[in-house]
Design a protein around this motif. Structure first.
Motif, PDB file in Angstrom:
ATOM      1  N   UNK A   1       0.836  -1.214   0.000  1.00 26.85           N
ATOM      2  CA  UNK A   1       0.000   0.000   0.000  1.00 26.85           C
ATOM      3  C   UNK A   1       0.871   1.265   0.000  1.00 26.85           C
ATOM      4  N   UNK A   2       1.984   1.217   0.728  1.00 24.64           N
ATOM      5  CA  UNK A   2       2.902   2.368   0.752  1.00 24.64           C
ATOM      6  C   UNK A   2       3.463   2.606  -0.651  1.00 24.64           C
ATOM      7  N   UNK A   3       3.895   1.538  -1.300  1.00 31.16           N
ATOM      8  CA  UNK A   3       4.466   1.676  -2.657  1.00 31.16           C
ATOM      9  C   UNK A   3       3.418   2.181  -3.640  1.00 31.16           C
ATOM     10  N   UNK A   4       2.195   1.751  -3.436  1.00 29.33           N
ATOM     11  CA  UNK A   4       1.097   2.228  -4.291  1.00 29.33           C
ATOM     12  C   UNK A   4       0.887   3.727  -4.096  1.00 29.33           C
ATOM     13  N   UNK A   5       0.975   4.177  -2.827  1.00 28.77           N
ATOM     14  CA  UNK A   5       0.847   5.607  -2.535  1.00 28.77           C
ATOM     15  C   UNK A   5       1.972   6.411  -3.169  1.00 28.77           C
ATOM     16  N   UNK A   6       3.199   5.859  -3.112  1.00 29.84           N
ATOM     17  CA  UNK A   6       4.341   6.543  -3.721  1.00 29.84           C
ATOM     18  C   UNK A   6       4.160   6.700  -5.237  1.00 29.84           C
ATOM     19  N   UNK A   7       3.562   5.686  -5.848  1.00 27.50           N
ATOM     20  CA  UNK A   7       3.336   5.766  -7.303  1.00 27.50           C
ATOM     21  C   UNK A   7       2.381   6.898  -7.659  1.00 27.50           C
ATOM     22  N   UNK A   8       1.506   7.270  -6.713  1.00 30.29           N
ATOM     23  CA  UNK A   8       0.589   8.403  -6.948  1.00 30.29           C
ATOM     24  C   UNK A   8       1.241   9.730  -6.552  1.00 30.29           C
ATOM     25  N   UNK A   9       2.581   9.689  -6.251  1.00 29.96           N
ATOM     26  CA  UNK A   9       3.329  10.887  -5.827  1.00 29.96           C
ATOM     27  C   UNK A   9       2.746  11.524  -4.571  1.00 29.96           C
ATOM     28  N   UNK A  10       2.335  10.667  -3.641  1.00 27.87           N
ATOM     29  CA  UNK A  10       1.754  11.170  -2.390  1.00 27.87           C
ATOM     30  C   UNK A  10       2.679  10.891  -1.203  1.00 27.87           C
ATOM     31  N   UNK A  11       2.596  11.775  -0.213  1.00 26.47           N
ATOM     32  CA  UNK A  11       3.207  11.480   1.086  1.00 26.47           C
ATOM     33  C   UNK A  11       2.393  10.357   1.716  1.00 26.47           C
ATOM     34  N   UNK A  12       3.067   9.384   2.338  1.00 27.34           N
ATOM     35  CA  UNK A  12       2.350   8.271   2.985  1.00 27.34           C
ATOM     36  C   UNK A  12       2.444   8.397   4.502  1.00 27.34           C
ATOM     37  N   UNK A  13       1.330   8.160   5.172  1.00 29.77           N
ATOM     38  CA  UNK A  13       1.303   8.102   6.629  1.00 29.77           C
ATOM     39  C   UNK A  13       1.094   6.645   7.032  1.00 29.77           C
ATOM     40  N   UNK A  14       2.104   6.062   7.713  1.00 31.56           N
ATOM     41  CA  UNK A  14       1.992   4.694   8.217  1.00 31.56           C
ATOM     42  C   UNK A  14       1.559   4.753   9.678  1.00 31.56           C
ATOM     43  N   UNK A  15       0.281   4.419   9.905  1.00 31.07           N
ATOM     44  CA  UNK A  15      -0.261   4.389  11.267  1.00 31.07           C
ATOM     45  C   UNK A  15      -0.171   2.948  11.758  1.00 31.07           C
ATOM     46  N   UNK A  16       0.884   2.641  12.505  1.00 34.45           N
ATOM     47  CA  UNK A  16       1.103   1.278  12.996  1.00 34.45           C
ATOM     48  C   UNK A  16       1.193   1.260  14.499  1.00 34.45           C
ATOM     49  N   UNK A  17       0.451   0.386  15.156  1.00 34.64           N
ATOM     50  CA  UNK A  17       0.454   0.334  16.621  1.00 34.64           C
ATOM     51  C   UNK A  17       1.857   0.022  17.124  1.00 34.64           C
ATOM     52  N   UNK A  18       2.113   0.314  18.406  1.00 30.60           N
ATOM     53  CA  UNK A  18       3.436   0.042  18.976  1.00 30.60           C
ATOM     54  C   UNK A  18       3.743  -1.452  18.859  1.00 30.60           C
ATOM     55  N   UNK A  19       4.961  -1.763  18.401  1.00 34.80           N
ATOM     56  CA  UNK A  19       5.367  -3.165  18.262  1.00 34.80           C
ATOM     57  C   UNK A  19       4.851  -3.850  17.009  1.00 34.80           C
ATOM     58  N   UNK A  20       4.342  -3.052  16.026  1.00 37.31           N
ATOM     59  CA  UNK A  20       3.770  -3.679  14.814  1.00 37.31           C
ATOM     60  C   UNK A  20       4.826  -3.989  13.763  1.00 37.31           C
ATOM     61  N   UNK A  21       6.083  -3.560  13.998  1.00 37.09           N
ATOM     62  CA  UNK A  21       7.149  -3.884  13.044  1.00 37.09           C
ATOM     63  C   UNK A  21       7.314  -2.851  11.942  1.00 37.09           C
ATOM     64  N   UNK A  22       7.141  -1.588  12.301  1.00 31.70           N
ATOM     65  CA  UNK A  22       7.320  -0.530  11.291  1.00 31.70           C
ATOM     66  C   UNK A  22       8.766  -0.483  10.793  1.00 31.70           C
ATOM     67  N   UNK A  23       9.729  -0.758  11.700  1.00 29.41           N
ATOM     68  CA  UNK A  23      11.143  -0.663  11.327  1.00 29.41           C
ATOM     69  C   UNK A  23      11.486  -1.621  10.191  1.00 29.41           C
ATOM     70  N   UNK A  24      10.916  -2.821  10.222  1.00 30.51           N
ATOM     71  CA  UNK A  24      11.221  -3.800   9.150  1.00 30.51           C
ATOM     72  C   UNK A  24      10.703  -3.301   7.799  1.00 30.51           C
ATOM     73  N   UNK A  25       9.576  -2.588   7.816  1.00 25.02           N
ATOM     74  CA  UNK A  25       9.052  -2.001   6.569  1.00 25.02           C
ATOM     75  C   UNK A  25       9.984  -0.886   6.095  1.00 25.02           C
ATOM     76  N   UNK A  26      10.461  -0.081   7.036  1.00 29.18           N
ATOM     77  CA  UNK A  26      11.427   0.966   6.678  1.00 29.18           C
ATOM     78  C   UNK A  26      12.652   0.346   5.996  1.00 29.18           C
TER      79      UNK A  26
END
Length: 827
Positions: free
Chosen positions: A299-324
């Motif tokens: 979904x993030x990559x799809x947002x980037x293709x639309x030239x949009x800023x993406x907001x990743x709303x992930x609960x604590x401990x959801x593994x945002x760092x691995x996506x980064x």
């Protein structure tokens, strides 16, 4: 013979003036000057300052005669054209002088001025024969005087333009600026264990092992010794030092290691380690993402293709760092640069280490507390677009000013954090918002990440301006912690409180520690007690420079002002009525540590706040000790809420939720929700579900109910209605003017005058003037004027009109001594 042209240059100088300055270029430099280079120019009667050329032209100034450029310092530009455009945007949007932007952007070594002080480099080993006569004269003078400013150096050498010589000495590492010495970066250290010299003898080692095997009570010491031999790859007396943390993870206990050291069998010593892991060149495969993470990434990559800023709303401990990590690797494969913005570098050591496992030497850290040589080194690598080093910049807010050449991705982690906002001095910029503009200049992807997004960012995502991606499951299906409230008011009536702790919190702490688990307690106030008060007349000791009460610090036995640093000895009697009935009110982290020690005398209790982390090593040591299980209870201010991941923390206590909720700020509920949710997220990040206890006098308060239910969306929907009804962001923009003067009467008259001028244009959009909660700081009285502007009104025209009104205000002689500072989008 070609015609000699008279050329002029537009130059930014590090002074708080809106305009750039025009200087004449000497004929001999006509073919050498270029945009982006530093030059030394005269400013005022006798000062020499370093400025940056932004334009070369033939148009002479009309109202004054241009002075000549004294010297060209660079052979290549030190800033890029995109950087200059970025500086201009910051200057215009935040209504800050372009000189202030330059001051914030450049490392100090790039800004040599007459007042710059230099000292001998502490590691100076240069051969004096390699120095010129003038350079040797300067070194001789510094050996006698210790510190010199550039004006004094100029007099010693007998040359007006001294900056080029000082630049040469800095490059040769013979001298450094005094600011650099003050901010010298402390190397990271860790505790390692190794065999003592005596035990490296094969016979002695074997005899020691047999002795430990024969004694039933020493089996844990034997286990620890064998683990050390195994991890240290012992072979005929030779072995590598082993990180103590690794020994403990393999099953060796801290007490066993201490006993072995006490008995002379092993040594424990601090050694310097790399900030980015022991093997910076090691390559680690990317972790396999969960199905939830894979969906979010797509979904993030799809947002980037639309030239949009993406907001990743992930609960604590959801593994945002691995996506980064996945997104960073994709940009590295394309040869791009990456900027990873963090709220505070000192508080994110764990994240830096995790990322370094994947990317090694490609990571550069940029932070205002690093010494100037390190900052200049990172600056130059980024400017040169070095393909092998510093492709990923991890930095606090100042890293948005680096001279990127090919930026592909900007990640703003914990985007809601108020520390991304610069308060003083100007420019008062928000690094998150600047990152979005910077990304636009480079056509780079921008990702904002948070478990508790700011109201403005979430509103932008819900309204379609940003792409919203949600990650609502913890990694590994770990459940979110269960959150309970402890009713302080009820327990006080029942007299079941122990000092500032409810019986419920104490019982849960005792149970956790009996299960060998750790506890974090959160109190967003440092010191021992914030108030002393006379029981007879209610007098409180106050700061002589500020309009605030003094906070008592027990460790130093002083009353301190947290605004200006003023200190005084504790009072024995009331200065107003003479009574000695002085009582302490409230509690800070120091008092909690003191009183918790009485409840749990056999436990190790430590604080993590500004007072205990004055140096980088102090912070790292506390975190390492807690991570290694050497601390049972960690008490902290909001430092404990940011970016920390501890395996054995199963209980978190919030000691005073009401203090957070009752602040006089329209963002009080938002900040409270974010802080309490973030600190709650430190609990139960592995297999076992964590528990959070929030102490409050009002358990039914609606924000607390949303925190208990982990209901960010419900909180947002309630809060956004309030913002709309009372004309606050994200529906309105706020510009705040703060007026300062030492004379309260002059300030009052000036503030009324300026507010009247503004009100004649902006009508009911003007609030104030009014005193803030703290009306006097460092001998200056303060008054605030707040301007609320509709979102659809031209931002540029509003700011131009405000600037005109302020200029008109300063045209009145009595107002010239009043300082006016402008804060656009105050946090």
């Amino acid at each position: 013979m070609p015609e000699r042209k008279t050329l002029f240059a537009q130059i930014i100088l590090p002074v708080p003036v809106r305009n750039e300055f025009t200087y004449r270029i000497p004929f001999e430099l006509n073919d050498q000057v270029f945009v982006g280079a530093r030059v030394v120019v005269p400013f005022g009667r006798s000062k020499l300052v370093t400025g940056i050329i932004t334009e070369v032209h033939e148009k002479a100034p009309v109202n004054y005669q241009a002075k000549y450029i004294e010297f060209l310092l660079d052979e290549a530009p030190i800033i890029t054209q995109r950087q200059y455009l970025f500086w201009q945007w910051i200057s215009n949007y935040y209504m800050a002088p372009i000189g202030d932007v330059m001051n914030a952007a450049l490392p100090s070594n790039f800004k040599l001025a007459s007042e710059t002080k230099v000292v001998l480099h502490p590691d100076n080993t240069i051969d004096r024969k390699l120095l010129t006569d003038r350079e040797n004269d300067i070194i001789d003078a510094l050996e006698i005087r210790d510190v010199l400013d550039l004006k004094e150096v100029s007099e010693i050498v007998g040359i007006k333009t001294i900056q080029p010589i000082i630049k040469g000495l800095i490059d040769k590492k013979a001298v450094i600026t005094q600011e650099e010495l003050k901010d010298k970066f402390t190397p990271k250290t860790a505790i390692f264990c190794t065999l003592s010299e005596e035990l490296r003898q094969e016979d002695t080692l074997n005899e020691t092992i047999r002795s430990l095997e024969a004694t039933k009570g020493k089996m844990k010491q034997l286990d620890a010794l064998l683990i050390l031999l195994n991890l240290g790859k012992y072979n005929n007396g030779d072995m590598e030092p082993v990180l103590r943390k690794d020994l403990i993870q393999q099953g060796a206990s801290q007490s066993s290691l201490n006993t072995l050291e006490k008995n002379g069998m092993i040594l424990q010593e601090k050694l310097q380690v790399s900030r980015f892991g022991e093997d910076s060149n090691a390559e680690f495969p990317l972790k396999e993402l969960s199905e939830d993470q894979k969906r979010a990434l797509a979904e993030i990559k799809s947002g980037f293709e639309k030239n949009k800023v993406c907001l990743l709303h992930g609960v604590t401990g959801s593994g945002k760092t691995e996506i980064y990590v996945d997104l960073i690797q994709e940009q590295l494969d394309q040869g791009k640069q990456i900027l990873f913005l963090l709220p505070e570098i000192a508080l994110t050591a764990q994240l830096i280490q995790r990322l370094s496992y994947y990317f090694g030497e490609q990571i550069g850290v940029y932070h205002s507390k690093f010494n100037q040589n390190e900052r200049v080194e990172v600056w130059n690598h980024v400017l040169q677009n070095d393909p092998n080093k510093f492709r990923i910049i991890l930095g606090a807010r100042s890293s948005v000013f680096l001279p990127f050449q090919d930026l592909g991705l900007i990640i703003v982690d914990e985007e809601h954090e108020s520390t991304f906002k610069q308060y003083d001095p100007s420019p008062r910029y928000n690094a998150r918002d600047c990152a979005i503009v910077l990304g636009n200049l480079f056509k780079a992807n921008v990702l904002l990440g948070s478990a508790t997004p700011s109201i403005e960012s979430y509103y932008n995502a819900k309204s379609g301006k940003y792409e919203l991606v949600e990650l609502m499951q913890r990694f590994g299906k770990v459940t979110l912690p269960e959150i309970h409230t402890a009713n302080v008011r009820k327990e006080r009536k029942q007299k079941s409180m122990q000092s500032h702790f409810t019986s419920y919190l104490i019982d849960e702490m005792r149970e956790s520690m009996n299960n060998q688990e750790q506890v974090i307690l959160f109190q967003n106030r440092r010191g021992y007690t914030p108030y002393w008060m006379c029981e007879v007349c209610n007098w409180t000791p106050k700061c002589t420079n500020c309009d605030v009460s003094l906070t008592y610090h027990k460790q130093s036995n002083l009353l301190k002002c947290h605004y200006c640093g003023y200190t005084t000895n504790p009072v024995g009697s009331c200065a107003s009525c003479g009574s000695n009935r002085i009582k302490m009110l409230g509690f800070g982290t120091e008092k909690i540590e003191d009183e918790l020690g009485l409840v749990f005398p056999d436990k190790v209790i430590k604080r993590l706040d500004l007072d205990t982390t004055r140096s980088k090593n102090a912070y790292a040591n506390i975190i390492d000790e807690f991570d290694n299980g050497q601390i049972d209870v960690l008490i902290g201010t909001q430092m404990v809420t940011k970016g920390l991941d501890f395996e054995h923390v199963n209980l978190v206590g919030v000691l005073d939720a009401d203090m957070l909720l009752n602040r006089t700020d329209f963002r009080a509920f938002e900040r409270s929700f974010q802080l309490m949710t973030q600190v709650a997220g430190r609990a139960g990040r592995r297999e076992k579900r964590g528990k959070v206890i929030i102490q409050t006098g009002d358990p039914d308060q609606w924000v607390l109910q949303k925190i208990l239910d982990h209901d960010y969306i419900g909180f947002y929907e309630s809060e956004i209605i309030e913002r709309k009804n009372y004309f606050y962001p994200p529906y309105y923009k706020i510009i705040e003017l703060t007026l300062r003067h030492k004379d309260e009467n002059i300030l009052n008259a000036g503030a009324t005058d300026l507010a009247g001028k503004l009100r004649s244009v902006f009508k009911e959009r003007i609030l104030g003037p009014e005193f803030p909660v703290v009306k006097k700081i460092q001998q200056y009285y303060l008054k605030k004027i707040t301007i609320k502007i509709e979102k659809d009104v031209s931002d540029k025209k509003v700011k131009e009109r405000i600037s005109e009104i302020i200029d008109d205000f300063y045209s009145v002689p009595r107002n010239k001594s009043i300082r006016v500072s402008i804060d656009v989008d105050p946090a």
